[in-house]
Motif scaffolding. Structure first.
Motif, short mmCIF file in Angstrom:
data_model
loop_
_atom_site.label_atom_id
_atom_site.label_comp_id
_atom_site.label_asym_id
_atom_site.label_seq_id
_atom_site.Cartn_x
_atom_site.Cartn_y
_atom_site.Cartn_z
N ASN C 58 0.89 -1.32 0.09
CA ASN C 58 0.05 0.06 -0.08
C ASN C 58 0.80 1.28 -0.08
OD1 ASN C 58 -2.42 -1.21 -0.09
ND2 ASN C 58 -2.50 -1.55 2.29
N TYR C 59 1.84 1.32 0.75
CA TYR C 59 2.72 2.63 0.86
C TYR C 59 3.48 2.69 -0.53
CZ TYR C 59 1.82 3.01 5.80
OH TYR C 59 1.38 3.12 7.07
N ALA C 60 3.86 1.65 -1.01
CA ALA C 60 4.58 1.70 -2.55
C ALA C 60 3.79 2.27 -3.33
CB ALA C 60 5.12 0.22 -2.68
N ASN C 61 2.27 1.74 -3.49
CA ASN C 61 1.36 2.22 -4.30
C ASN C 61 1.01 3.76 -4.18
OD1 ASN C 61 0.58 -0.08 -5.96
ND2 ASN C 61 -0.89 -0.82 -4.33
N ALA C 62 0.90 3.84 -2.76
CA ALA C 62 0.46 5.37 -2.52
C ALA C 62 1.54 6.55 -3.12
CB ALA C 62 0.05 5.57 -1.11
N LEU C 63 2.76 5.93 -2.65
CA LEU C 63 4.03 6.93 -3.27
C LEU C 63 4.00 6.98 -4.68
CD1 LEU C 63 6.49 6.05 -0.57
CD2 LEU C 63 4.94 8.20 -0.60
N ASP C 64 3.67 5.79 -5.35
CA ASP C 64 3.85 5.73 -6.83
C ASP C 64 2.83 6.59 -7.70
OD1 ASP C 64 5.57 3.99 -8.01
OD2 ASP C 64 4.14 2.90 -9.11
N ARG C 65 1.71 6.63 -6.95
CA ARG C 65 0.70 7.30 -7.67
C ARG C 65 0.41 8.69 -7.41
NH1 ARG C 65 -5.17 4.81 -7.36
NH2 ARG C 65 -5.54 6.80 -8.20
N GLN C 66 -0.24 9.42 -8.31
CA GLN C 66 -0.81 10.76 -7.87
C GLN C 66 0.27 11.80 -7.51
OE1 GLN C 66 -3.71 10.79 -8.95
NE2 GLN C 66 -4.80 9.07 -8.49
N ASN C 67 1.31 11.68 -7.82
CA ASN C 67 2.42 12.68 -7.41
C ASN C 67 2.29 12.79 -5.83
OD1 ASN C 67 3.01 12.77 -10.13
ND2 ASN C 67 1.38 14.36 -10.45
N LEU C 68 2.25 11.76 -5.10
CA LEU C 68 2.07 12.15 -3.51
C LEU C 68 3.26 12.56 -3.09
CD1 LEU C 68 -0.43 11.20 -2.04
CD2 LEU C 68 1.12 9.72 -0.74
N VAL C 69 4.57 12.50 -3.70
CA VAL C 69 5.69 12.83 -3.13
C VAL C 69 5.78 14.51 -3.31
CG1 VAL C 69 8.25 12.88 -3.23
CG2 VAL C 69 7.08 10.63 -3.45
N THR C 70 5.42 14.89 -4.60
CA THR C 70 5.36 16.22 -4.93
C THR C 70 4.33 16.81 -3.99
OG1 THR C 70 5.33 15.52 -7.12
CG2 THR C 70 5.14 17.77 -7.04
N ALA C 71 3.22 16.41 -4.05
CA ALA C 71 2.15 16.80 -3.19
C ALA C 71 2.73 17.08 -1.68
CB ALA C 71 1.02 16.03 -2.84
N PHE C 72 3.42 16.12 -1.19
CA PHE C 72 3.98 16.22 0.06
C PHE C 72 4.86 17.43 0.27
CE2 PHE C 72 6.43 15.03 3.76
CZ PHE C 72 5.65 14.35 4.52
N GLY C 73 5.56 17.48 -0.73
CA GLY C 73 6.44 18.76 -0.89
C GLY C 73 5.87 19.87 -0.88
N ASN C 74 4.74 20.17 -1.49
CA ASN C 74 4.13 21.28 -1.50
C ASN C 74 3.22 21.68 -0.41
OD1 ASN C 74 4.27 21.67 -4.58
ND2 ASN C 74 2.65 20.52 -5.18
N SER C 75 2.81 20.73 0.07
CA SER C 75 2.01 21.01 1.59
C SER C 75 3.02 21.54 2.58
CB SER C 75 1.44 19.58 1.78
OG SER C 75 0.25 19.58 1.40
N MET C 76 4.17 20.73 2.43
CA MET C 76 5.28 21.41 3.47
C MET C 76 5.57 22.56 3.24
SD MET C 76 6.49 20.07 6.15
CE MET C 76 6.97 18.47 6.32
N LEU C 77 5.86 23.20 2.15
CA LEU C 77 6.21 24.51 1.59
C LEU C 77 5.10 25.39 2.06
CD1 LEU C 77 8.26 26.48 -0.01
CD2 LEU C 77 6.43 26.14 -1.76
N VAL C 78 4.00 25.23 1.70
CA VAL C 78 2.90 26.21 1.85
C VAL C 78 2.36 26.10 3.40
CG1 VAL C 78 0.20 26.18 1.96
CG2 VAL C 78 1.56 25.63 -0.18
N ALA C 79 2.64 24.92 4.08
CA ALA C 79 2.32 25.05 5.73
C ALA C 79 3.54 25.89 6.35
CB ALA C 79 2.01 23.52 6.29
N ILE C 80 4.76 25.68 6.13
CA ILE C 80 5.82 26.26 6.73
C ILE C 80 5.73 27.82 6.43
CG2 ILE C 80 8.28 26.78 6.97
CD1 ILE C 80 8.51 23.63 6.67
N VAL C 81 5.65 28.07 5.08
CA VAL C 81 5.49 29.60 4.87
C VAL C 81 4.14 30.27 5.46
CG1 VAL C 81 5.48 31.41 2.99
CG2 VAL C 81 6.92 29.07 2.79
#
Lengths: 315, 430, 279
Positions: C58-81
């Motif tokens: 499931n974890y591999a699938n989740a990270l594989d799909r839907q640009n979850l990693v990019t989204a994680f980065g975006n969220s991190m940037l948005v939340a911190i700023v």
């Protein structure tokens, strides 16, 4: 917001001295410098949209392409007065927000008292207590849908283990609203606990000690020392919880979509359907205006009442 | 002071209204160069299955290689929240050129004037290869508002072992009647399990669709003048479901409050002998059903008017404000060609709209029994009257769904259901 | 402590605390368990906290799909700023609200109330038009500004309470020494306010990290999507929910907030001393 740059209304009657006038002016300058950075985004992204939203309630605006928009005065409000489905949903909203705010307060109070006592593992328990806050609302709804699942959910699984027949929590007419309220309380506990805990820690230990010397037990100390000291916090927190819950529909939308049979159709959900599904943004904005008014009335009654009691307690 | 404030408020309302109205004739954001350079079309796709996404990408890449002057760029969206996003995009003037959605939801955008009329743009071969019933589902006031791509129907899946245990033969033939279905349900109901599990948490779509099998159209006319008629034909489907649940006790009443996928768990666990599901669930069942489960797809259920259900296809529409309507249509004609559509339909386990694509899917599916029934159930899909009704969505959400939920929970009588549906429409459309 | 507590009372208190923690923590535990279950098990009738067969895909699938990693980065940037900007902007204004009483304060309170009560859904289209006219739609910067503004009512309300709890005498003393307002703000108020700022920061981070609807509507390009949007795409069309990868993604989405809580926890509870709601 215009208060800042309009010259003060002619009421400086109490302070005629010129020197003080200059000081007031200097202070105002400082105030402007302090306030402007925050005020700019507020005006652009909050005040303008808010004012247009409020104003739209007096028009027949729709979301159609090139739609003509006319000022219609109070027509929307007249129509709304006779809209029984809206008022039905308003009633559900009051039950929902009222019970979530009340129950959250009670549960959070208990938790805050425990966390404020001398039990061990404080830092761990404090993090664990914040878990609901860390979960995005979508995730909360999905997890609780799994927990409430009548066939494969752990809640019914546990009940059945003890020989109690399972309940169709979100599907049954009598349990749907209570079940949703539990989720609302669950997700609201951390924030309220943190605020109450803060209030408790600001009570001087001497007050407790004095009461203890007088022979007051834990219960009486809570009743006569902690509770009165916490009163302003409690008032503010419940009022805020009430507003937030009355206004939030994300959780209910993912949990029940207002079902079964309209049992959980709260006003913001109703407004959403009117504004987006039916694209009658004018009429929906009128609903929003009525909600604002109603909440302000309810809140002022509550706050006035509480402050009056507060004075009585102090007297 | 007071007067000024009053006028000030009105002026403000005017400004707000102007701002809102003035910004509505926005153009598509995709525009690209107006001059000689290649143009770029924004294509908002909602396909969420990895295999389908791959299929879409392959088709788009093919087009981009063949047409260097008209480049298509995929904007991947999701089904969840798609409607909210689109309505903001259209109102704010930033909607993409090509929009993927589904007929019953895209209708409101057509009514609000945001979609291009495709009558003269659809390739003639494609037009004649898709049945009139399906075209009806994407036609508003004589305008074609979308290419209908893939469809689902409601199908009965059965646990063959439980049927055999009850001494019931798996029905064959082109369709089975409701009476037959009820008989099987009763026969397979035992103290251990129910005959049928039916996920009707959101009952309106299913009821409106299957009511066509009894000529239950609900609405007459279209637009804002539509009138409602809730008679025997309209009430036949909910009535039968209700009686199966509470008179025959052959439908699990809990399942009526659950979603389709929740009920699948009961089906896998042998708690129900049959389940009514969207046809696309066939692929999920192949993946998730326990090893020993011997499941089959039954022939489509037929009412007095035959095995008819509502066609509510997925759609591809073009933004009327796009500067490149013609190019977008050219792309969609390519996108909808037999082999391409077949790839997408097969990946999503949905029924393709065109005959050519259906033939191609048949080839891909080989002799898979479930696929045969899926494709067979596609024959009876017709454009339903409710797709022409302006306030259908609101009626569905605020009137029909609560009323049907109450009736299916045995909280109100059939007459009360009819009254609520009729009076609710008067309220909504009033 | 003040009075000796009977032993049974202590035991009872631990029991109640444990019950609270089970209630508050169990959903996360169930989610964790779901994230290790196979699709087959999730779609069965079995009720187990411990998966029957562990499935790590499931974890591999989740990270594989839907640009979850990019989204994680975006969220991190948005939340911190968002966190930093919100704290920087609201601190001076909260100070003004707390110290310079009068009509400004009344206006502020009214605005805070109305902005919290008026349904967001009705503001979204005017807001979208404002952002578009500023060319800020479909940018993370625009989203950050909106988040800052939308969390401001609460941050202001919280911070001005902390400021009010700081005795004005401290400032007066500094003023006697000839320090200007901003020097006072920096040298006297800021250090005392630190715990309150931490609590505020936590609140804004979590709010921005969790927000779904505004991000859905304001962002158009998939490469800008934030985590909640990426997660919702697992929900799919009707009935196509992929519970396993969704649960895995949800666990990953919950961790950063928990980590932040862990880091700030000491400061938070200490800092809440100030009595946020006074003033």
């Amino acid at each position: 917001m215009t208060v800042i740059d309009t010259p003060a209304a002619p009421t400086p009657s109490k302070k005629p001295a010129k020197r003080i006038g200059a000081r007031v002016r200097a202070q105002r300058k400082e105030a402007i410098a302090l306030v402007i950075p925050a005020l700019l985004p507020i005006i652009v992204f909050s005040a303008i949209p808010l004012i247009s939203g409020v104003a739209l309630g007096f028009t027949d605006a729709t979301l159609a392409r090139n739609a003509e928009t006319n000022f219609v005065g109070l027509d929307n409000f007249v129509a709304l007065g006779g809209d029984t489905r809206f008022w039905g949903s308003f009633g559900i909203g009051l039950v929902w927000a009222g019970s979530v705010a009340g129950l959250t307060l009670i549960s959070a109070m208990g938790l805050a008292l425990l966390l404020n006592s001398d039990l061990k593992l404080k830092s761990l328990t404090r993090i664990l207590a914040l878990i609901p806050w860390a979960m995005p609302p979508v995730v909360i709804a999905i997890v609780w849908r799994m927990i409430y699942n009548p066939n494969s959910g752990p809640l019914n699984g546990t009940l059945e283990f003890f020989g109690i027949p399972g309940v169709n929590w979100l599907g049954d007419f009598s349990t749907a609203l209570p079940a949703v309220i539990v989720v609302g309380v669950w997700s609201g506990i951390p924030q309220t606990t943190v605020l109450l805990l803060a209030g408790m820690q600001s009570i001087a230990p001497e007050q407790h000690e004095a009461a203890a010397v007088d022979g007051a037990g834990a219960v009486r100390r809570f009743w006569h020392v902690t509770l009165p000291a916490l009163r302003p916090v409690i008032i503010a927190v419940t009022a805020l919880d009430f507003i937030w819950q009355f206004n939030s529909f994300g959780l209910i939308y993912v949990l029940t979509e207002g079902g079964p049979g309209g049992q959980t159709m709260i006003p913001p959900l109703f407004t959403y359907l009117e504004a987006f599904r039916n694209r009658e943004i004018g009429y929906a904005s009128a609903m929003g205006n009525v909600l604002v008014l109603a909440i302000l009335v309810i809140l002022s009654v509550y706050l006035v009442n509480q402050f009056r009691q507060n004075r009585k307690v102090r007297a | 002071m007071k007067r000024f404030r009053g006028i000030g408020a009105i002026a403000l309302a005017g400004v707000a209204a102007l701002a809102l109205a003035g910004c509505q004739q926005g153009s598509a954001s995709g525009g690209g160069g107006e001059g000689d350079g290649p143009i770029t079309l924004e294509f908002q796709s909602l396909s969420d299955q990895p295999t389908t996404q791959a299929a879409v990408k392959e088709i788009v890449d093919q087009w981009n290689t063949d047409n260097p002057d008209v480049q298509v760029s995929i904007v991947q969206g999701g089904w969840d929240g798609a409607y909210d996003k689109l309505i903001t995009q259209f109102t704010g003037g930033t909607a993409p050129d090509i929009i993927h959605f589904e007929a019953s939801s895209i209708v409101s955008f057509a009514q609000d004037g945001y979609l291009a009329d495709l009558n003269d743009l659809v390739a003639p071969d494609l037009k004649s290869d898709i049945s009139q019933g399906i075209w009806d589902s994407v036609t508003q006031d004589g305008k074609i508002i979308a290419y209908p791509s893939t469809l689902q129907s409601y199908m009965v899946f059965a646990n063959a072992d439980l049927l055999a245990q009850a001494g019931v033969e798996v029905p064959s033939g082109d369709s089975m009647t409701w009476d037959q279905f009820e008989e099987i349900a009763k026969a397979t109901t035992t103290p251990e399990h129910y005959g049928v599990g039916w996920g009707l948490k959101s009952p309106t779509a299913t009821v409106m669709s299957m009511a066509l099998g009894f000529d239950g159209g609900f609405f007459e006319g279209g637009g804002a003048d539509a009138s409602i008629d809730v008679g025997d034909g309209e009430l036949a489907v909910p009535g039968r479901i209700h009686d199966m649940a509470y008179a025959d006790k052959s439908i699990d009443p809990t399942s009526l409050t659950q979603s389709g996928s929740d009920v699948l768990a009961s089906f896998y666990g042998g708690k129900v002998a049959m389940t009514v599901q969207g046809s696309f669930q066939a692929t999920n069942m192949a993946k998730d059903a326990p090893e020993g489960l011997n499941w089959v797809a039954l022939p489509p259920i037929a009412g007095t008017a035959g095995a008819v259900q509502a066609a509510n296809p997925q759609t591809y529409s073009i933004n009327v404000d796009s500067p490149h309507v013609q190019e977008s249509a050219d792309f969609l004609n390519f996108f909808m060609s037999g082999d391409n559509l077949a790839k997408i339909a097969y990946a999503d386990a949905l029924i393709p709209s065109s005959g050519e694509a259906r033939a191609a899917v048949e080839k891909l599916a080989g002799d898979d029994q479930a696929w045969k029934q899926v494709l067979a159930s596609g024959e009876g899909l017709e454009g339903p009257p409710f797709l022409k009704v302006s306030k259908y969505q609101e009626w569905k959400d605020t009137v029909a769904t609560p009323a049907l939920q109450q009736y299916l929970a045995d909280q109100i009588s059939k007459d009360q259901l009819a009254t609520q549906l009729t009076d609710g429409w008067a309220d909504v459309n009033g | 402590m003040i009075a000796r507590r009977p032993r049974y009372a202590t035991v009872l208190m631990y029991a109640v605390l444990a019950a609270y923690l089970v209630f508050l923590g169990f959903p996360l535990l169930w989610l964790l368990s779901a994230s290790f279950k196979s699709s087959r098990e999730l779609n069965s009738l079995s009720v187990n906290l411990i998966p029957i067969e562990w499935d790590f895909s499931n974890y591999a699938n989740a990270l594989d799909r839907q640009n979850l990693v990019t989204a994680f980065g975006n969220s991190m940037l948005v939340a911190i700023v968002t966190m930093i900007v919100a704290v920087l902007l609201s601190m001076p204004m909260a100070y003004a609200l707390a110290r310079l009483k009068g009509r400004l304060r009344a206006a502020g309170t009214v605005w805070i109330l109305i902005s919290q009560v008026f349904p967001t859904i009705l503001i979204i289209i005017p807001l979208f038009l404002v952002l578009r006219s500023l060319q800020l739609n479909d940018t993370l910067f625009g989203l950050i500004l909106v988040y800052v503004t939308f969390t401001m009512p609460f941050t202001l309300w919280m911070l001005q309470g902390y400021v009010a709890a700081i005795p004005p005498e401290l400032e007066e003393a500094a003023e006697m020494d000839g320090a200007g307002r901003f020097t006072i703000l920096r040298t006297v108020i800021l250090p005392l306010l630190a715990p309150g700022l931490v609590a505020t920061a936590m609140f804004t981070f979590v709010s921005a990290w969790n927000e779904f609807f505004l991000a859905l509507v304001l962002l158009q390009s998939p490469e800008l999507y934030t985590l909640p949007i990426a997660l919702r795409s697992f929900l799919g069309a009707e009935g196509q929910t992929q519970l396993g990868p969704l649960a895995a993604g949800a666990i990953l989405a919950t961790i950063p907030s928990l980590v932040i809580f862990g880091i700030l926890q000491k400061k938070l509870t200490g800092g809440m001393l100030a009595g946020a709601v006074k003033g």
